[in-house]
Enzyme design. Structure first.
Site, mmCIF file in Angstrom:
data_model
loop_
_atom_site.group_PDB
_atom_site.id
_atom_site.type_symbol
_atom_site.label_atom_id
_atom_site.label_comp_id
_atom_site.label_asym_id
_atom_site.label_seq_id
_atom_site.Cartn_x
_atom_site.Cartn_y
_atom_site.Cartn_z
ATOM 1 N N SER A 168 0.828 -1.196 0.000
ATOM 2 C CA SER A 168 0.000 0.000 0.000
ATOM 3 C C SER A 168 0.873 1.260 0.000
ATOM 4 O O SER A 168 1.712 1.435 -0.878
ATOM 5 C CB SER A 168 -0.949 -0.036 1.207
ATOM 6 O OG SER A 168 -1.911 0.993 1.135
ATOM 7 N N ASP A 191 0.338 -4.065 -4.120
ATOM 8 C CA ASP A 191 -0.821 -3.203 -4.352
ATOM 9 C C ASP A 191 -0.545 -1.778 -3.872
ATOM 10 O O ASP A 191 -1.168 -1.293 -2.911
ATOM 11 C CB ASP A 191 -2.075 -3.759 -3.680
ATOM 12 C CG ASP A 191 -3.346 -3.296 -4.395
ATOM 13 O OD1 ASP A 191 -3.298 -3.121 -5.619
ATOM 14 O OD2 ASP A 191 -4.383 -3.115 -3.727
ATOM 15 N N ARG A 205 5.677 8.746 -6.602
ATOM 16 C CA ARG A 205 5.210 7.367 -6.448
ATOM 17 C C ARG A 205 6.316 6.370 -6.798
ATOM 18 O O ARG A 205 7.382 6.748 -7.293
ATOM 19 C CB ARG A 205 4.003 7.121 -7.349
ATOM 20 C CG ARG A 205 4.288 7.344 -8.829
ATOM 21 C CD ARG A 205 3.084 7.048 -9.696
ATOM 22 N NE ARG A 205 3.309 7.421 -11.085
ATOM 23 C CZ ARG A 205 3.940 6.658 -11.975
ATOM 24 N NH1 ARG A 205 4.446 5.479 -11.607
ATOM 25 N NH2 ARG A 205 4.086 7.063 -13.216
ATOM 26 N N ASP A 207 8.365 3.769 -8.879
ATOM 27 C CA ASP A 207 8.716 3.877 -10.294
ATOM 28 C C ASP A 207 9.866 2.913 -10.585
ATOM 29 O O ASP A 207 10.663 2.611 -9.687
ATOM 30 C CB ASP A 207 9.141 5.322 -10.595
ATOM 31 C CG ASP A 207 9.543 5.523 -12.042
ATOM 32 O OD1 ASP A 207 10.760 5.466 -12.329
ATOM 33 O OD2 ASP A 207 8.652 5.707 -12.872
ATOM 34 N N ASP A 210 13.504 3.390 -9.278
ATOM 35 C CA ASP A 210 13.801 3.404 -7.844
ATOM 36 C C ASP A 210 14.687 2.242 -7.386
ATOM 37 O O ASP A 210 15.168 2.256 -6.250
ATOM 38 C CB ASP A 210 12.499 3.393 -7.036
ATOM 39 C CG ASP A 210 11.701 4.682 -7.204
ATOM 40 O OD1 ASP A 210 12.331 5.734 -7.403
ATOM 41 O OD2 ASP A 210 10.465 4.636 -7.144
ATOM 42 N N HIS A 279 -7.196 -5.517 -0.983
ATOM 43 C CA HIS A 279 -5.904 -4.832 -0.845
ATOM 44 C C HIS A 279 -4.851 -5.756 -0.233
ATOM 45 O O HIS A 279 -3.677 -5.725 -0.620
ATOM 46 C CB HIS A 279 -6.119 -3.597 0.029
ATOM 47 C CG HIS A 279 -5.106 -2.512 -0.142
ATOM 48 N ND1 HIS A 279 -4.505 -2.202 -1.351
ATOM 49 C CD2 HIS A 279 -4.592 -1.621 0.755
ATOM 50 C CE1 HIS A 279 -3.680 -1.192 -1.200
ATOM 51 N NE2 HIS A 279 -3.699 -0.818 0.073
#
EC number: 3.1.1.3
Length: 467
Positions: A168, A191, A205, A207, A210, A279
């Site tokens: 998350s 997720d 976010r 990517d 990273d 989730h």
């Protein structure tokens, strides 16, 4: 949880342009791209490291049940612990409002399979409210990067041996840490969170840039306001996996039926359960994959609809990856001339792994009849399974084909029995048999063919031989 997210949309944060600086982790602004974009109009500044109080809890095979708290601020705690510089380090990073159970389960399973440093990250002080968590994860990501930097400088430990596993918001937190850590080995996003991260710049976010390898499992990848989803709709890894289509998982309740009960409190519980189930399936799938290196084979395809139609069953010549822990074994894992989406189906309940077969039966017999045909198969793993291939009107001379997601891994098929059941309760003289059965199974599309010239009455097994 539903109410908290609605509150997020109504929350007015600090005005853009402010900055805070903290010793050890650096400075943070609430300007672009962190605030002011369409997806992040209300975000703000993170809290101090002292207020968040990020903790690193180490488990190894020397201390599998009781953690040792280690700290980069006092690197002697690392030196005095069971941390092994010759081992891979896997850091489990939760999202917001978590109890840490999935992290503990993950360490328990990892240590059964591997001799690793398993670290559970605790940033619960800073993640109790979603609006605060999306701001604070930047500081916590910087803390994780600082921890890795201390390993490099004080213990000559390579960042390529570090694997961040984030669920998350924890997935984006891992991305923040990775963006600050050149040469980081791997990030797995379970997720990754959607609200406040849909269609944001890559600085915000998770990517592919990273880490050396970024793999992502999507289990609730729909927009919150339109389809009630907690995960991001964006592909954000080198390999993005979409089990069961990646939106809603089998076994997780729908939200329409409870509306007819007219019980608001019960409906709130249903909503919470719905989010948590879909989730959370991402980390359930990953944990199970650790014990099943050959399970969760995923197929590149344009869409889930096309995958279910069988258009993408055969793996391409370069092969198929497996979703989860062993995704890094895929030899083309970081090659992305065109981004592919990888699909697979899972079971409704644990164990979730399924193994796909394409079974074709050329039917023989003396009459057209109503019934169902089954194949009982055995394979190289020593296990057997029984699969339904067709039901309804059974016409001799026709070939019936079905895609099966088997809950048993039989391996490559070595034996087949054909059985049919008649739908009529009246006795008949109808007889059927399999003239030829073809199976395509497994990651490498292994093909096997079995034949017979016999026909049988209902409920009598017909044994086929390789041909």
């Amino acid at each position: 949880m539903f109410g908290i997210w609605i509150a997020v949309l109504l929350f007015f944060g600090t005005s853009p342009g402010e900055e805070v600086c903290y010793e050890r982790v650096g400075c943070f602004t609430d300007g672009l791209p962190w605030t002011g974009t369409l997806s992040r109009q209300l975000a703000g500044l993170p809290w101090s490291p002292e207020e968040i109080n990020t903790r690193f809890l180490l488990y190894t095979r020397h201390n599998p049940k009781a953690h040792q708290e280690i700290s980069a601020v006092n690197h002697l705690t690392i030196q005095a612990s069971h941390f092994g510089t010759d081992r891979i380090t896997r850091i489990n990073i939760p999202g917001w409002k978590t109890d840490g159970k999935w992290q503990q389960d993950m360490c328990n399973v990892l240590l059964k399979v591997e001799d690793v440093n398993c670290i559970n990250l605790d940033w619960s002080n800073g993640s109790r409210q979603y609006i605060h968590a999306i701001n604070n994860l930047r500081v916590v990501g910087a803390e994780v990067a600082y921890f890795i930097d201390v390993l490099v400088k004080k213990f000559e430990y390579s960042p390529s041996k570090v694997h961040l596993i984030g669920h998350s918001l924890g997935a984006h937190l891992a991305g923040e840490a990775g963006s600050r850590t050149p040469g980081l080995g791997r990030i797995t996003g379970l997720d990754p969170a959607g609200p406040y991260f849909h269609n944001t710049p890559r600085e915000v976010r998770l990517d592919p840039s990273d880490a050396n390898f970024v793999d992502v499992i999507h289990t609730n990848a729909v927009r919150f306001l339109f389809e009630l989803g907690a995960g991001t709709v964006n592909a954000c890894g080198h390999l993005d996996f979409y089990p069961n289509g990646g939106k809603h998982m089998p076994g997780c309740e729908d939200l329409i039926t409870p509306l007819f009960k007219f019980d608001l409190n019960a409906y709130k519980e249903e909503v919470s359960s719905f989010f948590e189930c879909n989730h959370a399936r991402s980390h359930h799938f990953y944990t199970e994959s650790i014990l099943n290196p050959d399970a969760f084979v995923a197929y590149p395809c344009r869409s889930y609809k096309s995958f279910n139609a069988g258009n993408c069953f055969r793996c391409p010549k370069e092969g198929c990856p497996t979703m989860g822990h062993f995704a890094d074994r895929f030899h083309l894992k970081t090659m992305r001339p065109n981004r592919a989406y990888y699909f697979l189906n899972t079971g409704t309940f644990s164990p979730f792994a399924r193994w796909r077969h394409k079974l074709s039966v050329k039917l023989d017999g003396n009459n057209v009849t109503q019934g169902s045909i089954f194949l009982r198969v055995g394979g190289t793993t020593g296990k057997t399974g029984e699969f339904e291939v067709a039901s309804g009107t059974l016409n001799p001379g026709m070939t019936y084909t079905n895609l099966i997601d088997a809950d048993i891994n039989v391996g490559n098929i070595t034996s087949i029995q054909f059985i049919w059941k008649e739908h009529s309760i009246l006795r008949s003289q109808n007889k059927l048999g399999a003239e030829m059965v073809t199976d395509i199974s497994g990651k490498y599309a292994y093909k096997s063919t079995f034949c017979s010239q016999n026909i049988m009455g209902p409920d009598i097994a017909q044994i086929l031989k390789p041909c």
